[in-house]
Design an enzyme around this catalytic site. Sequence first.
Site, PDB file in Angstrom:
ATOM      1  N   SER A 126      24.120 -81.248 -38.082  1.00 19.81           N
ATOM      2  CA  SER A 126      23.303 -80.108 -37.686  1.00 19.81           C
ATOM      3  C   SER A 126      23.409 -79.853 -36.181  1.00 19.81           C
ATOM      4  O   SER A 126      24.485 -79.547 -35.678  1.00 19.81           O
ATOM      5  CB  SER A 126      21.867 -80.326 -38.152  1.00 19.81           C
ATOM      6  OG  SER A 126      21.103 -79.153 -38.045  1.00 19.81           O
ATOM      7  N   ASP A 277      24.780 -74.503 -47.774  1.00 20.48           N
ATOM      8  CA  ASP A 277      23.989 -74.337 -46.551  1.00 20.48           C
ATOM      9  C   ASP A 277      23.678 -72.861 -46.355  1.00 20.48           C
ATOM     10  O   ASP A 277      24.580 -72.012 -46.404  1.00 20.48           O
ATOM     11  CB  ASP A 277      24.776 -74.872 -45.354  1.00 20.48           C
ATOM     12  CG  ASP A 277      23.906 -75.163 -44.143  1.00 20.48           C
ATOM     13  OD1 ASP A 277      22.934 -74.430 -43.920  1.00 20.48           O
ATOM     14  OD2 ASP A 277      24.221 -76.128 -43.414  1.00 20.48           O
ATOM     15  N   HIS A 306      21.337 -77.216 -46.595  1.00 25.98           N
ATOM     16  CA  HIS A 306      21.630 -77.720 -45.262  1.00 25.98           C
ATOM     17  C   HIS A 306      21.439 -79.235 -45.172  1.00 25.98           C
ATOM     18  O   HIS A 306      22.109 -79.904 -44.374  1.00 25.98           O
ATOM     19  CB  HIS A 306      20.728 -77.038 -44.228  1.00 25.98           C
ATOM     20  CG  HIS A 306      20.936 -77.559 -42.840  1.00 25.98           C
ATOM     21  ND1 HIS A 306      22.141 -77.443 -42.179  1.00 25.98           N
ATOM     22  CD2 HIS A 306      20.116 -78.229 -41.989  1.00 25.98           C
ATOM     23  CE1 HIS A 306      22.055 -78.017 -40.990  1.00 25.98           C
ATOM     24  NE2 HIS A 306      20.833 -78.496 -40.853  1.00 25.98           N
TER      25      HIS A 306
END
Length: 332
Positions: A126, A277, A306
């Site tokens: 991330s 995602d 995600h």
Amino acid sequence: MHQVLDLGRFALESGADLPEARLAYTTQGALSADGDNAVLLPSYYTGTHASYEPWIGPGRALDPARWFIVSVDLFGNGVSTSPSNAAEEVRGAAFPEVSIGDNVRAQRQLAEHLGVRRWRLVAGWSMGALQAYEWAARYPESVDTFLPVAGAARCSPHNAVFLAGVEAALRADPAFDDGRYTTPPRAGLRAFGTVYAGWAYSQAFFRDGTYRELGYADVADLLEDWAADHERWDANDLLAMLRTWQRADPGRGVKGGLAAALGGVRARSIVMPSSADLYFTVEDNVLESAMMRRSEVRVIESDLGHVAGRPGVRAAETAVIEAAMRELLGEG
């Protein structure tokens, strides 16, 4: 126990600065004599240096017996300098905008402090992926390989809109008072977490009841957990990291923009988006990977959205990521 590098008055790309700036980090393993066995793990949104522990250990791809592993905390995450712990002149609502580039420049000072000449691997999930891209683009001579997981080189317009939405939910609480709160804006923090939960996972995750795999009894249980988790955070810390994320772009200020910045990357990369995602999309990763000379995309097929690949969530996905790490480290 984390360590701290004192950066003094740290100049920011915005023109502001952080007085008494501090960068928190941990190390595991020993640095080789020529300083070339180092691995960097930059922290992610609402994560810390400790969040990468599921990727590290004896027999793992990141084995401290072989690698010198540095886990570093983002500015704004409550461990490194953040609105909640900064010098009085930049505390709380007065905290200046800090970029991904600022974080990487500070990490560069940490590398020099530790004696790291180059990174064999920079890996992150991330927001950690945002920093991995920035490292490879900004300091191409210092990065051999990098592995961005469920991230991107820059924050896309759609991603920025998602972030604006969760920020608006927090700011709508009158107690937030433009960041000048004296007591935590709990309703806003809970709203922030509740809205975020819908973006973190995929449609299939909810439709098929995959949330039960993660220990939630039902959707209401999941939403309460996300609300309660974000209620524990300092609101200005959350927004400081959010602004860092929202403006991420290694091509900012570079002639030729993102294509030129990524075109200068020398490192080999394996880019690992999640198939489901909702904001760091496969499509964006394919476009960005094509701008680099030694890059390939390997999609993590997952219904976690995600959250796919986040350290410690799903063992099978961690195994896929570790296989890529071994390959990049020359052990595959």
